[in-house]
Scaffold this active site. Structure first.
Site, PDB file in Angstrom:
ATOM      1  N   THR A  93       0.816  -1.215   0.000  1.00 23.69           N
ATOM      2  CA  THR A  93       0.000   0.000   0.000  1.00 23.69           C
ATOM      3  C   THR A  93       0.847   1.261   0.000  1.00 23.69           C
ATOM      4  O   THR A  93       1.974   1.263   0.523  1.00 23.69           O
ATOM      5  CB  THR A  93      -0.894   0.009   1.267  1.00 23.69           C
ATOM      6  OG1 THR A  93      -1.439   1.312   1.442  1.00 23.69           O
ATOM      7  CG2 THR A  93      -0.114  -0.330   2.518  1.00 23.69           C
ATOM      8  N   TYR A 134      -1.738  -0.115  10.396  1.00 21.56           N
ATOM      9  CA  TYR A 134      -2.009  -0.807   9.123  1.00 21.56           C
ATOM     10  C   TYR A 134      -0.785  -0.742   8.214  1.00 21.56           C
ATOM     11  O   TYR A 134      -0.310  -1.771   7.705  1.00 21.56           O
ATOM     12  CB  TYR A 134      -3.234  -0.172   8.442  1.00 21.56           C
ATOM     13  CG  TYR A 134      -3.414  -0.594   7.007  1.00 21.56           C
ATOM     14  CD1 TYR A 134      -3.870  -1.872   6.683  1.00 21.56           C
ATOM     15  CD2 TYR A 134      -3.127   0.280   5.958  1.00 21.56           C
ATOM     16  CE1 TYR A 134      -4.023  -2.265   5.361  1.00 21.56           C
ATOM     17  CE2 TYR A 134      -3.284  -0.090   4.629  1.00 21.56           C
ATOM     18  CZ  TYR A 134      -3.728  -1.371   4.341  1.00 21.56           C
ATOM     19  OH  TYR A 134      -3.874  -1.740   3.024  1.00 21.56           O
TER      20      TYR A 134
HETATM   21  N1  LIG Z   1      -8.722  -1.022  -1.250  1.00 27.88           N
HETATM   22  C1  LIG Z   1      -7.626  -0.281  -1.361  1.00 27.88           C
HETATM   23  O1  LIG Z   1      -7.669   0.881  -1.807  1.00 27.88           O
HETATM   24  C2  LIG Z   1      -6.273  -0.859  -0.974  1.00 27.88           C
HETATM   25  C3  LIG Z   1      -5.165  -0.007  -1.043  1.00 27.88           C
HETATM   26  C4  LIG Z   1      -3.906  -0.521  -0.723  1.00 27.88           C
HETATM   27  C5  LIG Z   1      -3.760  -1.863  -0.355  1.00 27.88           C
HETATM   28  N2  LIG Z   1      -4.840  -2.666  -0.283  1.00 27.88           N
HETATM   29  C6  LIG Z   1      -4.643  -4.081   0.093  1.00 27.88           C
HETATM   30  O2  LIG Z   1      -5.226  -4.913  -0.895  1.00 27.88           O
HETATM   31  C7  LIG Z   1      -5.735  -6.110  -0.327  1.00 27.88           C
HETATM   32  C8  LIG Z   1      -7.175  -6.282  -0.743  1.00 27.88           C
HETATM   33  O3  LIG Z   1      -7.930  -5.146  -0.350  1.00 27.88           O
HETATM   34  P1  LIG Z   1      -9.502  -5.068  -0.610  1.00 27.88           P
HETATM   35  O4  LIG Z   1      -9.874  -3.629  -0.673  1.00 27.88           O
HETATM   36  O5  LIG Z   1      -9.860  -5.956  -1.711  1.00 27.88           O
HETATM   37  O6  LIG Z   1     -10.031  -5.633   0.779  1.00 27.88           O
HETATM   38  P2  LIG Z   1     -11.227  -6.659   1.088  1.00 27.88           P
HETATM   39  O7  LIG Z   1     -11.500  -6.577   2.540  1.00 27.88           O
HETATM   40  O8  LIG Z   1     -12.344  -6.443   0.136  1.00 27.88           O
HETATM   41  O9  LIG Z   1     -10.542  -8.071   0.750  1.00 27.88           O
HETATM   42  C9  LIG Z   1      -9.738  -8.768   1.681  1.00 27.88           C
HETATM   43  C10 LIG Z   1     -10.189 -10.224   1.664  1.00 27.88           C
HETATM   44  O10 LIG Z   1      -9.352 -10.983   2.546  1.00 27.88           O
HETATM   45  C11 LIG Z   1     -10.164 -11.862   3.305  1.00 27.88           C
HETATM   46  N3  LIG Z   1      -9.436 -12.139   4.544  1.00 27.88           N
HETATM   47  C12 LIG Z   1      -9.089 -11.260   5.521  1.00 27.88           C
HETATM   48  N4  LIG Z   1      -8.411 -11.887   6.490  1.00 27.88           N
HETATM   49  C13 LIG Z   1      -8.314 -13.205   6.127  1.00 27.88           C
HETATM   50  C14 LIG Z   1      -7.738 -14.358   6.712  1.00 27.88           C
HETATM   51  N5  LIG Z   1      -7.144 -14.290   7.920  1.00 27.88           N
HETATM   52  N6  LIG Z   1      -7.800 -15.530   6.062  1.00 27.88           N
HETATM   53  C15 LIG Z   1      -8.430 -15.612   4.862  1.00 27.88           C
HETATM   54  N7  LIG Z   1      -9.012 -14.557   4.258  1.00 27.88           N
HETATM   55  C16 LIG Z   1      -8.952 -13.368   4.883  1.00 27.88           C
HETATM   56  C17 LIG Z   1     -11.472 -11.135   3.488  1.00 27.88           C
HETATM   57  O11 LIG Z   1     -12.569 -11.994   3.777  1.00 27.88           O
HETATM   58  C18 LIG Z   1     -11.626 -10.416   2.146  1.00 27.88           C
HETATM   59  O12 LIG Z   1     -12.341 -11.216   1.218  1.00 27.88           O
HETATM   60  C19 LIG Z   1      -5.513  -5.975   1.170  1.00 27.88           C
HETATM   61  O13 LIG Z   1      -4.336  -6.673   1.513  1.00 27.88           O
HETATM   62  C20 LIG Z   1      -5.321  -4.484   1.373  1.00 27.88           C
HETATM   63  O14 LIG Z   1      -4.521  -4.214   2.494  1.00 27.88           O
HETATM   64  C21 LIG Z   1      -6.111  -2.195  -0.578  1.00 27.88           C
HETATM   65  O1  LIG Z   2     -16.153  10.275   3.998  1.00 28.34           O
HETATM   66  C1  LIG Z   2     -15.024  10.562   3.580  1.00 28.34           C
HETATM   67  C2  LIG Z   2     -14.064   9.565   3.277  1.00 28.34           C
HETATM   68  C3  LIG Z   2     -12.799   9.964   2.835  1.00 28.34           C
HETATM   69  N1  LIG Z   2     -12.518  11.294   2.696  1.00 28.34           N
HETATM   70  C4  LIG Z   2     -11.202  11.706   2.198  1.00 28.34           C
HETATM   71  O2  LIG Z   2     -11.016  11.123   0.925  1.00 28.34           O
HETATM   72  C5  LIG Z   2      -9.649  10.775   0.719  1.00 28.34           C
HETATM   73  C6  LIG Z   2      -9.555   9.310   0.362  1.00 28.34           C
HETATM   74  O3  LIG Z   2      -9.919   8.543   1.497  1.00 28.34           O
HETATM   75  P1  LIG Z   2     -10.150   6.959   1.456  1.00 28.34           P
HETATM   76  O4  LIG Z   2     -10.553   6.540   2.828  1.00 28.34           O
HETATM   77  O5  LIG Z   2     -11.016   6.622   0.322  1.00 28.34           O
HETATM   78  O6  LIG Z   2      -8.705   6.382   1.106  1.00 28.34           O
HETATM   79  P2  LIG Z   2      -7.306   6.632   1.827  1.00 28.34           P
HETATM   80  O7  LIG Z   2      -6.486   7.476   0.897  1.00 28.34           O
HETATM   81  O8  LIG Z   2      -7.464   7.132   3.198  1.00 28.34           O
HETATM   82  O9  LIG Z   2      -6.729   5.161   1.985  1.00 28.34           O
HETATM   83  C7  LIG Z   2      -6.706   4.163   0.978  1.00 28.34           C
HETATM   84  O10 LIG Z   2      -5.497   4.153   0.295  1.00 28.34           O
HETATM   85  C8  LIG Z   2      -4.366   4.040   1.096  1.00 28.34           C
HETATM   86  C9  LIG Z   2      -3.192   4.047   0.181  1.00 28.34           C
HETATM   87  O11 LIG Z   2      -3.137   5.280  -0.491  1.00 28.34           O
HETATM   88  C10 LIG Z   2      -4.400   2.794   1.984  1.00 28.34           C
HETATM   89  O12 LIG Z   2      -3.985   1.651   1.308  1.00 28.34           O
HETATM   90  C11 LIG Z   2      -5.754   2.536   2.586  1.00 28.34           C
HETATM   91  O13 LIG Z   2      -5.863   1.207   3.011  1.00 28.34           O
HETATM   92  C12 LIG Z   2      -6.848   2.800   1.632  1.00 28.34           C
HETATM   93  O14 LIG Z   2      -8.067   2.743   2.347  1.00 28.34           O
HETATM   94  C13 LIG Z   2      -8.918  11.112   2.025  1.00 28.34           C
HETATM   95  O15 LIG Z   2      -8.330  12.354   1.878  1.00 28.34           O
HETATM   96  C14 LIG Z   2     -10.052  11.224   3.050  1.00 28.34           C
HETATM   97  O16 LIG Z   2      -9.789  12.160   4.060  1.00 28.34           O
HETATM   98  C15 LIG Z   2     -13.458  12.274   2.985  1.00 28.34           C
HETATM   99  O17 LIG Z   2     -13.188  13.472   2.864  1.00 28.34           O
HETATM  100  N2  LIG Z   2     -14.690  11.869   3.421  1.00 28.34           N
END
Ligand SMILES: NC(=O)c1ccc[n+]([C@@H]2O[C@H](COP(=O)([O-])OP(=O)(O)OC[C@H]3O[C@@H](n4cnc5c(N)ncnc54)[C@H](O)[C@@H]3O)[C@@H](O)[C@H]2O)c1
Ligand SMILES: O=c1ccn([C@@H]2O[C@H](COP(=O)(O)OP(=O)(O)O[C@H]3O[C@H](CO)[C@H](O)[C@H](O)[C@H]3O)[C@@H](O)[C@H]2O)c(=O)[nH]1
Length: 327
Positions: free
Chosen positions: A119, A143
């Protein structure tokens, strides 16, 4: 040629399910391993699914002894930054201990190729933008610390010849598959775009802007929103690169373009044609002002080419999903 077997942990989640769909389309044989703590069984209807926890050594061993995997893509983790501040041990246990357990078993069963979901949070509050992979890594929340801990373990294991890995540092994953069959469904939802769209839908009274006094053009935070299918494609490229013998590395995944919170809200109003209530509130703790990726490295080494780099398309696909969510 026989199909390659790919183990996808967390494949029933948001990014995982989009990657699983693309892997299947590209002819890989996929097995999803997910405990459904946050995932959705309906998100992965057409592939083999094993319900299990990455901390469950017995269940994971039984799968690894049954199928000879060529690689593992590891999405399984807890993702909510705010919760990680309140309950760090829960995050260390799942994201660090869980991953170490998985890596131990992959080593035992000789699965050498590994793609890891890292991330932009590993950079903390970077001093400059856009962010390059060699910037200092100093996460500002538990995190981010858990993801950095895994990156460190992977680097050390790779140096010892135990694994070949690619860590992909995602910026803000967003949008949904055009089919409308899968999309983002977190509970609770904390991400900006789905929350804005839930407000347009009338499911929430207003969208709150967290902070309007940041040192940015309109005072709100800037992020690099990457369409989830461009992210999915980065995983395919990483996988092929490792299978062809590429060396371990770390890549940013983002477009190198930032949008402010206000710009996201305005685009959502345009795309949906709905006016909704916007409230300006205090900053959310721990939010960096600007997070934008330098993506030269992934373009050069993996030949990654963004296909959906258009904020209106991203919000349109997220809106199509939000209106007709299946789960
Ligand atoms: N969504 C984002 O913007 C974002 C940004 C940066 C990194 N990531 C990383 O990408 C990955 C996927 O994110 P996402 O948004 O799809 O999240 P998500 O919560 O939708 O997916 C995570 C999945 O992992 C499963 N899981 C969690 N713990 C587990 C365990 N102990 N054993 C088996 N399964 C388990 C959950 O059931 C879920 O299906 C994560 O590792 C997250 O940290 C996401
Ligand atoms: O109700 C809301 C929700 C979010 N924000 C703002 O919108 C931006 C984006 O927020 P998100 O929560 O959508 O995403 P983040 O940038 O905080 O974080 C996401 O991206 C990160 C990497 O850039 C990490 O991986 C993290 O897990 C993932 O949730 C931030 O400035 C936040 O302050 C608002 O103003 N109002």
């Amino acid at each position: 040629m026989a199909k390659l077997n790919i183990l996808v942990t967390g494949g029933a989640g948001y990014i995982g399910s989009h990657t699983v769909k693309l892997l299947s389309e590209k002819g890989f044989n996929v097995v999803v391993y997910d405990n459904l703590s946050n995932g959705h069984r309906e998100a992965v209807e057409n592939v083999k699914f094993v319900e299990g926890d990455i901390l469950d050594t017995e269940r994971l061993s039984s799968l690894l002894s049954e199928v000879k995997f060529d690689a593992c893509i590891h999405f399984a983790a807890f993702i909510e930054v705010g919760e990680s501040v309140k309950n760090p041990l829960k995050f260390y246990k799942n994201n660090v201990a869980g991953t170490l357990n998985l890596l131990t078993l992959l080593k035992k069963y000789n699965v050498k190729n590994f793609v890891f979901s890292s991330t932009a949070a590993v950079y903390g509050n970077p001093e400059k933008t856009p962010i390059k992979e060699d910037f200092e890594l100093k996460p500002v929340n538990p995190y981010g610390n858990t993801k950095l801990a895994v990156e460190n373990a992977l680097r050390d294991m790779s140096n010892a010849g135990e694994i070949s890995y690619i860590a992909l540092r995602y910026f803000n994953a967003s949008g949904a598959d055009e089919s409308g069959l899968i999309g983002e469904s977190h509970n609770p939802e904390t991400h900006l775009i789905p929350l804005v769209l839930k407000t347009a839908k009338g499911e929430r009274e207003s969208i709150k802007i967290f902070g309007t006094d940041y040192p940015t053009k309109d005072g709100t935070c800037i992020r690099d929103y990457i369409h989830v299918n461009d992210l999915a494609n980065a995983h395919i490229l990483a996988l092929n690169y490792l299978i062809e013998g590429g060396k371990s590395d770390v890549f940013n995944c983002g477009y190198g373009i930032g949008y402010s919170v206000r710009e996201i809200i305005d685009t959502a109003k345009k795309v949906t044609g709905i006016d909704f209530r916007v409230e300006e509130t205090e900053r959310r703790e721990g939010d960096p002002a600007v997070l934008v990726a330098d993506n030269k490295k992934i373009k050069k080494v993996l030949n990654w080419k963004p296909q959906y780099n258009d904020i209106e398309y991203i919000i349109q696909t997220a809106w199509n999903w939000e209106k007709n969510k299946r789960f």
